[in-house]
Design a protein around this motif. Structure first.
Motif, PDB file in Angstrom:
ATOM      1  N   ASP A  56      -3.102  -1.361  -0.774  1.00 51.90           N
ATOM      2  CA  ASP A  56      -2.946  -2.167   0.454  1.00 51.90           C
ATOM      3  C   ASP A  56      -1.098  -2.886   0.137  1.00 51.90           C
ATOM      4  N   PRO A  57      -0.285  -2.866   0.899  1.00 56.55           N
ATOM      5  CA  PRO A  57       0.772  -3.727   0.775  1.00 56.55           C
ATOM      6  C   PRO A  57       0.806  -4.610   1.582  1.00 56.55           C
ATOM      7  N   SER A  58       0.037  -5.409   2.393  1.00 58.52           N
ATOM      8  CA  SER A  58       0.478  -6.403   2.940  1.00 58.52           C
ATOM      9  C   SER A  58      -0.445  -7.183   2.001  1.00 58.52           C
ATOM     10  N   LEU A  97      -6.209  -8.033   7.547  1.00 57.77           N
ATOM     11  CA  LEU A  97      -6.630  -9.248   7.198  1.00 57.77           C
ATOM     12  C   LEU A  97      -7.634  -9.158   6.979  1.00 57.77           C
ATOM     13  N   GLY A  98      -7.330  -8.030   5.772  1.00 57.07           N
ATOM     14  CA  GLY A  98      -9.120  -7.850   5.080  1.00 57.07           C
ATOM     15  C   GLY A  98      -9.956  -7.210   5.543  1.00 57.07           C
ATOM     16  N   GLU A  99      -9.523  -5.978   6.964  1.00 51.01           N
ATOM     17  CA  GLU A  99     -10.673  -5.162   7.119  1.00 51.01           C
ATOM     18  C   GLU A  99     -10.300  -3.760   6.625  1.00 51.01           C
ATOM     19  N   TYR A 100     -10.750  -2.758   6.867  1.00 52.49           N
ATOM     20  CA  TYR A 100     -10.643  -1.825   6.795  1.00 52.49           C
ATOM     21  C   TYR A 100     -11.486  -0.243   7.347  1.00 52.49           C
ATOM     22  N   ILE A 101     -10.477   0.114   7.982  1.00 55.75           N
ATOM     23  CA  ILE A 101     -11.077   1.773   8.950  1.00 55.75           C
ATOM     24  C   ILE A 101     -11.003   2.758   7.788  1.00 55.75           C
ATOM     25  N   ILE A 102     -11.423   3.859   7.423  1.00 54.41           N
ATOM     26  CA  ILE A 102     -11.430   4.631   6.958  1.00 54.41           C
ATOM     27  C   ILE A 102     -11.935   6.257   8.417  1.00 54.41           C
ATOM     28  N   THR A 103     -11.596   7.277   7.774  1.00 52.03           N
ATOM     29  CA  THR A 103     -12.253   8.108   8.778  1.00 52.03           C
ATOM     30  C   THR A 103     -11.956   9.737   8.481  1.00 52.03           C
ATOM     31  N   ASN A 104     -11.986  10.459   8.988  1.00 55.33           N
ATOM     32  CA  ASN A 104     -11.687  12.007   9.032  1.00 55.33           C
ATOM     33  C   ASN A 104     -10.773  12.769  10.235  1.00 55.33           C
ATOM     34  N   ASP A 105     -10.757  11.931  11.191  1.00 55.11           N
ATOM     35  CA  ASP A 105      -9.725  12.328  12.393  1.00 55.11           C
ATOM     36  C   ASP A 105      -8.552  11.995  12.522  1.00 55.11           C
ATOM     37  N   PRO A 106      -8.520  13.177  12.146  1.00 56.39           N
ATOM     38  CA  PRO A 106      -6.561  13.146  11.889  1.00 56.39           C
ATOM     39  C   PRO A 106      -5.961  12.602  13.109  1.00 56.39           C
ATOM     40  N   LEU A 107      -6.278  12.235  14.380  1.00 59.04           N
ATOM     41  CA  LEU A 107      -5.494  11.410  15.638  1.00 59.04           C
ATOM     42  C   LEU A 107      -6.113  10.471  16.273  1.00 59.04           C
ATOM     43  N   TYR A 132     -13.557  10.282   2.781  1.00 58.03           N
ATOM     44  CA  TYR A 132     -13.015   9.906   3.889  1.00 58.03           C
ATOM     45  C   TYR A 132     -11.494  10.711   4.388  1.00 58.03           C
ATOM     46  N   GLU A 133     -10.844  10.949   4.669  1.00 60.79           N
ATOM     47  CA  GLU A 133      -9.897  11.312   4.403  1.00 60.79           C
ATOM     48  C   GLU A 133      -8.651   9.836   5.287  1.00 60.79           C
ATOM     49  N   TYR A 134      -8.456   9.467   6.347  1.00 56.02           N
ATOM     50  CA  TYR A 134      -7.589   8.808   6.273  1.00 56.02           C
ATOM     51  C   TYR A 134      -8.291   7.308   6.578  1.00 56.02           C
ATOM     52  N   ALA A 135      -7.000   6.274   5.523  1.00 57.66           N
ATOM     53  CA  ALA A 135      -7.562   4.876   5.730  1.00 57.66           C
ATOM     54  C   ALA A 135      -6.576   4.293   6.224  1.00 57.66           C
ATOM     55  N   PHE A 136      -7.342   3.418   6.589  1.00 55.38           N
ATOM     56  CA  PHE A 136      -5.694   1.939   7.531  1.00 55.38           C
ATOM     57  C   PHE A 136      -6.680   0.180   7.051  1.00 55.38           C
ATOM     58  N   PRO A 155      -1.404   2.495   7.683  1.00 59.74           N
ATOM     59  CA  PRO A 155      -2.286   3.437   7.442  1.00 59.74           C
ATOM     60  C   PRO A 155      -1.672   3.529   5.617  1.00 59.74           C
ATOM     61  N   LEU A 156      -3.083   3.449   4.966  1.00 63.06           N
ATOM     62  CA  LEU A 156      -3.313   3.385   3.762  1.00 63.06           C
ATOM     63  C   LEU A 156      -3.045   4.659   3.032  1.00 63.06           C
ATOM     64  N   GLN A 157      -2.113   4.570   0.872  1.00 61.85           N
ATOM     65  CA  GLN A 157      -1.935   5.909   0.613  1.00 61.85           C
ATOM     66  C   GLN A 157      -2.435   5.541  -0.431  1.00 61.85           C
TER      67      GLN A 157
END
Length: 378
Positions: free
Chosen positions: A328-330, A349-359, A341-345, A373-375
């Protein structure tokens, strides 16, 4: 408490609030095939010692679902009794429907003497309030937890963890455990993960019970001192057991104690030890020897026992490595999130969301805010 390497924060769920930079690994095992959850919203729980040191201080923190009710903290005894603990730490967390819960029971301490004459003397002098027969960690589940907290429950399985006992012993040796044993005390560490079952309102429940037992034997007096601590219980309906394991793992992996509170407690223990020593001349010689030896042991070993939850939790890390590491660069720190899960955000502020929905766009969801987004970390 020691930090994890690379300032790593084990990520714990679909939506996670992390209030600290050092998150511990779990006592429990996550089933690899646990049912998929679309969203889990976690919050950072802080439990306080409100009365022990003049002003409220955080004693313990961990992550739980945001809609759960959590109560507990540190309670101090209102009347001083040199033969009883001065304070108790416990909590209870419960889901909105009351079907799933996570509890920490107060530590349980007792003593025993191999000489029946000494036991009889303690009974006659009114000093037997903490006198009880020896138990191992499994016995604590059977003879203490079930009768007092889960009457009618039966033990389904018990998994001894000698690996944890050995690992903790090596850690405590580095912290000076040898001093205690050099004085003639034999220290035994016992860990179990037990599962119990019972029926409540027509629903069959399973419950995981983690017990850590610290035993000290003093051959010179035949005294045996026992402390069962870090007594964690996680309950869920049997039909929903697997799908709730992520909540259990999240809570255990994020469990930490406040070093400032631990330091204050340790100083309190040292102060009380000095007071007891100064007043020892006013007690009968044989009782002095027994009780002062017990108290010295408990004082010297207290700090070792407090280290155990952190060190032992880390030892469980290999059993729940179903995670993906992101940077997390922030915040400048790594975070570990469930790997299926494929995608992470992150919103920084210490909050994270992960999902498999590309949209999926979390900034347009109910959470609002600025998400990026996170890498995956290399």
């Amino acid at each position: 408490m020691k930090s994890l390497s690379r300032n790593r924060i084990p990520g714990l769920s679909v939506i996670v609030f992390l209030g600290s930079l050092t998150i511990l690994n779990s006592y429990c095992h996550i089933a690899a095939a646990a049912p998929y959850r679309q969203k889990i919203h976690m919050k950072h729980i802080k439990l306080y010692d409100a009365n022990g040191f003049g002003q409220p201080i955080v004693a313990r923190s961990f992550l739980m679902p945001a809609d759960w009710q959590v109560a507990g903290g540190v309670q101090w005894s209102t009347h001083y009794d040199p033969n009883q603990p001065a304070y108790f730490e416990s909590f209870s967390a419960m889901s909105p429907d009351g079907r799933v819960s996570f509890d920490m029971l107060p530590a349980y301490s007792w003593i025993w003497f191999t000489d029946p004459g000494i036991r009889q003397m303690m009974l006659q002098t009114g000093n037997a309030s903490r006198l009880a027969s020896p138990l191992d960690a499994t016995g604590v589940v059977q003879e203490y937890i079930i009768p007092n907290y889960r009457p009618g429950a039966v033990i389904v399985s018990v998994k001894p963890r000698p690996d944890l006992a050995n690992a903790l012993r090596q850690q405590l040796i580095k912290l000076g455990l040898g001093r205690l044993e050099a004085n003639g005390c034999r220290v035994t560490l016992d860990f179990v993960e037990a599962q119990i079952a019972y029926t409540q309102n027509g629903v069959r429940y399973l419950e995981s019970a983690v017990v850590q037992l610290f035993r000290s034997d003093f051959p010179s007096t035949g005294m045996q001192s026992f402390t069962a601590s870090n007594l964690f219980l996680f309950k869920a309906p049997a039909a929903e057991w697997e799908e709730n394991q992520l909540i259990y793992a999240t809570a255990m992996r994020s469990m930490r104690q406040n070093p400032a509170w631990l330091k204050a407690i340790n100083q309190f223990q040292k102060n009380m030890a000095r007071i007891r020593q100064q007043g020892a001349v006013r007690r009968q010689q044989i009782m002095n020897q027994m009780y002062e030896e017990m108290r010295e042991s408990q004082q010297e070993s207290w700090e070792y026992r407090q280290e155990s939850i952190d060190h032992v939790a880390r030892e469980f890390s290999e059993s729940i490595r179903e995670v993906e590491t992101y940077h997390d660069p922030s915040t400048g720190y790594d975070v570990e999130l469930p790997q299926n899960y494929e995608y992470a955000f992150s919103n920084g502020l210490g909050e994270y969301i992960i999902t498999n929905d590309p949209l999926y766009n979390p900034s347009q969801d109910q959470f609002g805010g600025n998400w990026h987004p996170l890498q995956a970390a290399p």
